[in-house]
Design an enzyme around this catalytic site. Structure first.
Site, PDB file in Angstrom:
ATOM      1  N   GLY A   3       0.823  -1.205   0.000  1.00  0.00           N
ATOM      2  CA  GLY A   3       0.000   0.000   0.000  1.00  0.00           C
ATOM      3  C   GLY A   3       0.860   1.258   0.000  1.00  0.00           C
ATOM      4  O   GLY A   3       1.968   1.294  -0.543  1.00  0.00           O
ATOM      5  N   SER A   4       0.354   2.288   0.635  1.00  0.00           N
ATOM      6  CA  SER A   4       1.039   3.588   0.593  1.00  0.00           C
ATOM      7  C   SER A   4       2.313   3.646   1.421  1.00  0.00           C
ATOM      8  O   SER A   4       3.053   4.634   1.341  1.00  0.00           O
ATOM      9  CB  SER A   4       0.083   4.688   1.050  1.00  0.00           C
ATOM     10  OG  SER A   4      -0.959   4.857   0.111  1.00  0.00           O
ATOM     11  N   THR A   5       2.600   2.608   2.235  1.00  0.00           N
ATOM     12  CA  THR A   5       3.894   2.592   2.932  1.00  0.00           C
ATOM     13  C   THR A   5       5.041   2.475   1.926  1.00  0.00           C
ATOM     14  O   THR A   5       6.206   2.709   2.276  1.00  0.00           O
ATOM     15  CB  THR A   5       3.973   1.414   3.919  1.00  0.00           C
ATOM     16  OG1 THR A   5       3.861   0.170   3.205  1.00  0.00           O
ATOM     17  CG2 THR A   5       2.857   1.497   4.952  1.00  0.00           C
TER      18      THR A   5
END
Length: 685
Positions: A328-330
């Site tokens: 994801g956005s990590t």
């Protein structure tokens, strides 16, 4: 007149002498052969036959060493041994085994499982060796047998060592367990230099530290030389060498932190890896749910095995080491660094984020518009559009080439076996993975979702934590490791295990600091600001939400309408303090929704514990287990006081580091919650 034969006496005598000579020569030849054979047996092969005769007279019985302990970095005991009484039979002294066992069952409980196990052990033992029939006898059972002992020649009570895991399921996936040596392991031992050292040993490390540090934990096998009769009865002991216990292995793990995280998860599923970015020491490696290691010590029963193996929650899967997830956005801070290093972006490059981006007639959504967006704002506000465009500009192979050195899509080389590889896609990867021609081709639209950590991207939490530690350490990467030192069983010398020096990644300092500055701002003005409000320290972090199942572009995500196992995963990567990080982590809470709602609050408690010695209050802990907390509530407790109740071993000061054989992790990735159509993501933070 009759005819008379005149015998030639001289000819007859000559023939007779020839026959006598031939016989004499034959006798002499046979006598010479006999003398030669006697010479070979008594002179040439004297040593061999003397040794065989001695072996027929004597027998060497192995003495199995006591296995070393496993300790956390503060000496808290994770694996140890205890002595218990066993009922044992020496079959050379027993006339009828079955009759004896039936009689014994009237005094102590002997189950069909005990009988089957005894038969297996008996087949692998010698007649004069003592074979356990029942383990862990109670004092009452010992007393009952002692009163009737005269009835059972060849049966005795002995004390044996058994493995024990006092914290049961805490750090279960890290510690691993021991089990009976199977056929494959037996064959591997026979081909190794350690075969002689495993004579008499019935168990071996199966997973985790128990497996990877087997050589240190096992110790050196001793022996007893016994004089025996032709029937196999032991007469007396001729010589012996005591066994040397195995060394204790001290881990980098902090059990206080480990248990805190496991308690914070409660009944939720997920994983967390925390690393000291300054040296690669793994401070916590959590996989939830876990399982009680003691179930495996004496062989797990079928009922418990079925419960663990068939559970939908998959407690046997080490999610931190083997489970793979879309990040994801990590993933965005690492994409940002790759964009800067590749020259596809500058720190001040600004794009227009209108909340969606269209490519090839397909619209990729971004949740909400962010307007003019540069690198810093793209991380703080978690702009999808920025990373859609960056991924398109870089292309899949360039993304692979810049992200792979950070540790994505390949084993980190941690010192436990079974590490998952994950997937960092490339055109070559797709050609080698799929069979049909249309599947093997890389389509430009598939690249877009890679920029926001979706699509084919699947990594282990260890890989994400390792990359986070590299970013926290200003671009210097250390190989993560769990082994810290060994404690000699005899010498009591505490020796540090060798660790490799850090590897500078060669990134431009201004690029690393630009990303670090943006990540630090996330906790002040970005998606994690509420969770870290009031924290007396600074930290950097990035929230992430990853799909467990694909939601169509025209459909709106609604968790209430989905089964629990289909809801989005909640992720967070972070380090603290921001200026000089002492801890870096990555975590996931499966099917828990937005990263800021479930994952980031756990990270806040981890930092509070590690930096401030704050253990959550009971009120805060209860709220956390239900996923209903952001900032800590109630008065925190002392972490040191909470851990004072556990058994621990005093650890002396460290000696000089010694080298340790490198352990290679496995390549097997266990896909978990992968997207059925990775080209169409929908992600919110």
């Amino acid at each position: 007149m009759g005819r008379f034969e005149v015998r030639n006496s001289e000819a007859e005598q000559y023939k007779f002498r020839l026959r006598v000579g031939a016989v004499a020569l034959l006798v002499l030849l046979l006598f010479c052969i006999l003398l030669f054979r006697l010479f070979v047996l008594q002179v040439v092969r004297h040593d061999a036959f003397a040794e065989r005769a001695e072996n027929n007279r004597t027998a060497v019985v192995p003495i199995v060493p006591n296995r070393g302990q496993i300790l956390d970095r503060n000496g808290i005991v994770l694996a140890t041994n205890y002595s218990a009484y066993t009922l044992e039979i020496t079959r050379s002294k027993v006339k009828d085994i079955d009759e004896t066992i039936d009689a014994l069952s009237e005094l102590v409980e002997i189950t069909p499982r005990d009988r089957r196990k005894f038969r297996r052990l008996m087949e692998d033992s010698k007649r004069f060796e003592s074979v356990p029939l029942r383990s862990r006898l109670t004092d009452e059972e010992v007393a009952r047998f002692a009163a009737q002992r005269w009835r059972f020649p060849g049966v005795d009570i002995k004390a044996r060592w058994f493995r024990n895991y006092p914290l049961q399921d805490v750090a279960g996936h890290v510690v691993g367990y021991i089990g009976r040596i199977n056929q494959k392991e037996q064959e591997a031992l026979e081909d190794s230099d350690d075969y002689a050292n495993y004579r008499g040993t019935e168990v071996i490390g199966k997973l985790g530290i128990e497996q990877s540090y087997e050589k240190q934990l096992h110790g050196l096998t001793g022996w007893e030389q016994l004089e025996t009769t032709a029937g196999g009865f032991a007469v007396r002991r001729l010589n012996s060498r005591p066994a040397t216990p195995g060394d204790s292995v001290v881990l980098t793990l902090d059990v206080g932190l480990q248990k805190l995280v496991e308690d914070l998860y409660g009944e939720r599923r997920g994983a967390l890896v925390a690393i000291d970015p300054r040296n690669g020491e793994v401070l916590a490696m959590v996989s939830k749910p876990s399982y009680d290691l003691n179930l495996f010590v004496d062989g797990i029963d079928q009922e418990n095995w079925d419960l663990l193996n068939n559970s939908i929650d998959r407690p046997l899967l080490n999610r931190a080491l083997r489970g793979t997830y879309p990040p994801g956005s990590t993933y965005k801070p690492f994409m940002a660094l790759a964009g800067l290093e590749s020259g596809k972006r500058k720190v001040d490059t600004t794009i227009q984020d209108n909340g969606s981006w269209t490519f090839g007639g397909h619209t990729f959504r971004s949740g909400h518009p962010n307007g003019p967006t540069n690198l810093r704002r793209s991380i703080i506000k978690s702009s999808n559009v920025y990373y859609y465009m960056l991924a398109n500009d870089m292309g899949v192979d360039m993304i692979h080439d810049y992200l792979s050195p950070m540790g994505f899509g390949r084993p980190t080389g941690i010192d436990v076996q079974g590490e998952g590889r994950g997937v960092l896609p490339s055109t070559e990867w797709k050609r080698n993975t799929y069979k049909r021609p249309e599947q093997r081709k890389w389509y430009a639209g598939e690249t877009i979702s890679l920029g926001i950590g979706q699509g084919y991207n699947h990594f282990t939490l260890l890989q994400v934590a390792n990359a986070t530690a590299m970013l926290a350490n200003h671009g210097v990467q250390h190989r993560p490791h769990l082994g810290k030192a060994t404690l000699g069983a005899v010498s009591r010398q505490y020796e540090a295990l060798y660790k490799e020096p850090g590897t500078p990644m060669g990134y431009k300092p201004e690029h690393v600091e630009a990303v670090r500055s943006a990540v630090a701002a996330v906790t002040v003005e970005g998606t994690a600001r509420r969770v870290f409000a009031g924290a007396p320290y600074t930290s950097g972090g990035k929230t992430g939400t990853a799909q467990a199942v694909t939601i169509g572009q025209k459909d709106k995500y609604n968790a209430a309408k989905l089964a629990e196992h289909q809801r989005d995963h909640s992720l967070y990567m972070a380090y603290a303090p921001a200026e000089n990080p002492k801890i870096a982590l990555a975590l996931i809470v499966e099917n828990a929704g937005f990263g800021a709602a479930a994952a980031a609050p756990i990270a806040r408690r981890v930092f509070d514990y590690w930096l401030l010695d704050h253990y959550p209050s009971e009120e805060d802990m209860a709220a956390m287990r239900k996923g209903q907390a952001t900032t800590p509530i109630g008065t925190p407790r002392s972490g040191k006081e909470m851990m004072a109740r556990y058994e621990r071993v005093d650890l002396p000061s460290l000696g000089a580091p010694r080298a340790l054989e490198t352990l290679s992790g496995g390549d097997l990735a266990v896909p978990h919650a992968q997207d059925s159509n990775p080209a169409e993501p929908e992600v919110e933070d």
